[in-house]
Design an enzyme around this catalytic site. Structure first.
Site, PDB file in Angstrom:
ATOM      1  CG  PHE A  71      -1.848  -1.039   1.440  1.00 15.44           C
ATOM      2  CD1 PHE A  71      -3.146  -0.916   0.964  1.00 15.44           C
ATOM      3  CD2 PHE A  71      -1.488  -2.202   2.108  1.00 15.44           C
ATOM      4  CE1 PHE A  71      -4.071  -1.936   1.153  1.00 15.44           C
ATOM      5  CE2 PHE A  71      -2.404  -3.227   2.308  1.00 15.44           C
ATOM      6  CZ  PHE A  71      -3.697  -3.095   1.826  1.00 15.44           C
ATOM      7  CG  ASP A  72       0.787   5.953  -1.460  1.00 14.84           C
ATOM      8  OD1 ASP A  72       1.953   6.250  -1.143  1.00 14.84           O
ATOM      9  OD2 ASP A  72      -0.133   6.783  -1.563  1.00 14.84           O
ATOM     10  CG  LEU A  73       0.893   6.384   5.006  1.00 15.40           C
ATOM     11  CD1 LEU A  73       0.137   5.279   5.736  1.00 15.40           C
ATOM     12  CD2 LEU A  73       2.103   6.840   5.825  1.00 15.40           C
ATOM     13  CG  ASP A  74       0.788  10.735   2.932  1.00 14.43           C
ATOM     14  OD1 ASP A  74       0.512  10.238   4.031  1.00 14.43           O
ATOM     15  OD2 ASP A  74       1.733  11.526   2.759  1.00 14.43           O
TER      16      ASP A  74
END
Length: 216
Positions: free
Chosen positions: A11-14
């Protein structure tokens, strides 16, 4: 590849797991209003979401890059806990994936200290075996290196993985590394912007991921 063979989710975070959009916009606005008063609107700032701070600020003025990054990060950390929330169904989805034995990782262009702030605030930190940050790589997304590093640390093959993100950098990085990719329809840049880069899947909400990986 049948998507049921996926055992790893990156996953990307932001903008993907946690809603930091208002924090990011406010941090850019604070910094740019100091160095370039009145020159950047909110709409223009949206284009800066995704690339690293270095890439964004060095394109404006290489001599001021370090100062602008420092001002941005100072404001960002001060306002962090007031402006960050998690997205709908994220926590429940991560719980199911973890319970089913999926390997979970984060691949982000943020520095580690800021990443950990967001994960601790939202209670998401315990779900992730691996976190790859800007501090860990020579080349940031959309280069495949961050995704490749996460896969290596997790002991996963690209064909067993899906990269989930809200920005074209996430999609391109996953594609270059050989994973499946999933865009998120809640991207602040809009669903159509992600479709241009041909992700394998588009999530309307995070729980849509469960059917894709066979965990529903």
């Amino acid at each position: 590849m049948n998507e049921s063979t996926i055992n790893t989710v990156l996953f990307d975070l932001d903008g993907t797991l946690i809603n930091t959009n208002e924090l990011i916009i406010a941090s850019f606005q604070h910094t740019l209003d100091h160095y370039y008063p009145g020159q950047y609107s909110r709409e223009e700032i949206l284009h800066f979401i995704g690339p690293s701070l270095f890439d964004t600020f060095s394109a404006m003025d290489p001599d001021l890059t370090d100062d602008m990054i420092q001002m941005y990060r100072t404001f960002n950390h001060e306002q962090h806990d007031l402006l960050v929330t998690e997205y709908e169904t994220v926590l429940d989805t991560l719980k199911v994936l973890q319970d089913r034995g999926f390997k979970l990782g984060i691949v982000t262009t943020k520095i580690r200290d800021t990443v950990l702030m967001g994960l601790k605030l939202t209670g998401l930190e315990p779900f992730f075996e691996v976190i790859v940050t800007l501090d860990d790589v020579q080349n940031e997304k959309p280069h495949p290196e961050p995704v490749q590093l996460a896969l290596s640390k997790l002991g996963s093959d690209p064909h067993e993985a899906v990269m989930v993100g809200d920005n074209y950098h996430d999609i391109l990085s996953g594609q270059a590394a050989g994973t499946k990719t999933a865009g998120v329809a809640w991207s602040i840049k809009g669903e159509e912007a992600l479709f241009k880069h041909r992700p394998d899947f588009m999530l309307k909400k995070m729980s849509d991921l469960l059917a894709i990986v066979g965990a529903d």
